[in-house]
Design a protein around this motif. Structure first.
Motif, PDB file in Angstrom:
ATOM      1  N   SER A 127      -7.345  -0.739  -5.669  1.00  0.00           N
ATOM      2  CA  SER A 127      -6.805  -1.028  -4.337  1.00  0.00           C
ATOM      3  C   SER A 127      -5.806   0.060  -3.975  1.00  0.00           C
ATOM      4  N   SER A 128      -5.340   0.021  -2.746  1.00  0.00           N
ATOM      5  CA  SER A 128      -4.378   1.021  -2.284  1.00  0.00           C
ATOM      6  C   SER A 128      -2.974   0.745  -2.825  1.00  0.00           C
ATOM      7  N   SER A 152       0.831  -1.194   0.000  1.00  0.00           N
ATOM      8  CA  SER A 152       0.000   0.000   0.000  1.00  0.00           C
ATOM      9  C   SER A 152       0.871   1.251   0.000  1.00  0.00           C
ATOM     10  N   HIS A 174      -6.340   6.291  -6.145  1.00  0.00           N
ATOM     11  CA  HIS A 174      -6.194   4.840  -6.046  1.00  0.00           C
ATOM     12  C   HIS A 174      -7.143   4.182  -7.026  1.00  0.00           C
TER      13      HIS A 174
END
Length: 315
Positions: free
Chosen positions: A84-85, A59, A81
């Motif tokens: 997803s991160s 992330s 984003h």
């Protein structure tokens, strides 16, 4: 309706109708000058540009990626984003003499300073022809909404109120556009969505005042038009404070914490909510007053029964 304020006498809003309209007219002129002289800072939705997707092994914060791009002298990037991160979608405006592939390599090099395992997933170019189509569709959507609103208000209330309502909508939109032109805030499709929302919000606030105005014209026999307008706006002031105040707090939270991606949207909403509340009083209602709206215009038409004018003939 829940009352948070109570006034023994109506607030003299219409006492300041003339200065308010002069102030509004001056703001609109300044806004139009800014729009035509400075123009807009069009976003990638309208100008075209490069879309780059970077994948990270872990992330990553958008501010961290933004700082890395700035250190590599990559300016004007819009980040979000994607999925997803770990995946970041980066939008870059086109630069003369710089190819799409070169922009992708520059962004990847900046990303690998954060995480050497970062990968380039895709690089796409959005042409300006798509932007022109979006700009035309947005303008047509705005025009269609204004025409429908004009017909609706004229049918439900009275043409003088309809003119005042449309004038207030144009007032709010023009001033919002002027602020975007003056400060060169990026103008993208989220701003178009905000402008459409402002149209609905401003109209709703104006309709509430007009509805109470019609009720008061029908039930109050004494009092001229400025008095009835002042009374109607005073009676709806509690509702206006609750609605506008709550909306303003929510939009302010978006403005402060929403991030750069919706900065244009939240800015347009802040300006629109503020001036939308103001214009319901000093544009829509004031203009209707100067156009000569009276009690007679609000009374339902009387239908004479057939034979009512004939005298009964006794045998």
């Amino acid at each position: 309706m829940f009352q948070i304020l109570h006034f023994e006498k109506p607030i003299p809003f219409m006492k300041f109708a003339k200065p308010g309209m002069i102030f509004s007219a001056a703001l609109m002129v300044l806004s139009l000058v800014c729009v035509f002289q400075k123009g807009f800072n069009w976003g990638l939705d309208f100008t075209g540009g490069t879309i780059i997707e970077i994948g990270f092994q872990q992330s990553v914060e958008l501010d961290e990626v933004r700082d890395a791009l700035a250190n590599n002298q990559i300016e004007g990037a819009t980040l979000q984003h994607f999925g997803s991160s770990q995946d970041v979608l980066i939008r870059l405006s086109p630069h003369e003499g710089v190819k799409v592939e070169e922009q992708g390599r520059q962004v990847l090099a900046a990303a690998q300073k954060i995480n050497p395992a970062a990968t380039l997933k895709r690089v796409e170019f959005v042409g300006p022809s798509v932007g022109e189509e979006l700009a035309t569709d947005g303008a047509l959507a705005m025009l269609a909404s204004v025409i429908c609103i004009l017909l609706y208000v004229a049918f439900r209330f009275e043409w003088r109120l309809a003119v005042g309502g449309i004038a207030s909508l144009v007032h709010d939109i023009v001033i919002t556009l002027g602020i975007f032109a003056w400060f060169q805030i990026e103008f993208d499709l989220t701003v178009v969505a905000a402008l459409m929302t402002v149209v609905g919000y401003s109209l709703n606030d104006t309709i509430v005042v007009f509805d109470r105005l019609r009720e008061n014209f029908r039930k109050i026999r004494k009092g001229d038009t400025p008095y009835i307008l002042d009374l109607s706006m005073t009676e709806t002031l509690s509702r206006t404070i609750i609605t506008s105040g709550l909306t303003f707090v929510v939009v302010m939270a978006l403005f402060l914490k929403g991030g750069p991606l919706i900065h244009g949207f939240s800015t347009a909403m802040l300006v629109g909510v503020g001036f939308g509340t103001y214009s319901s009083i000093y544009v829509a209602s004031a203009l209707a007053m100067y156009l000569g709206v009276k009690r007679e215009h609000m009374l339902p038409p009387q239908i004479e029964k057939e034979g009512a004018d004939q005298q009964e003939i006794m045998p």
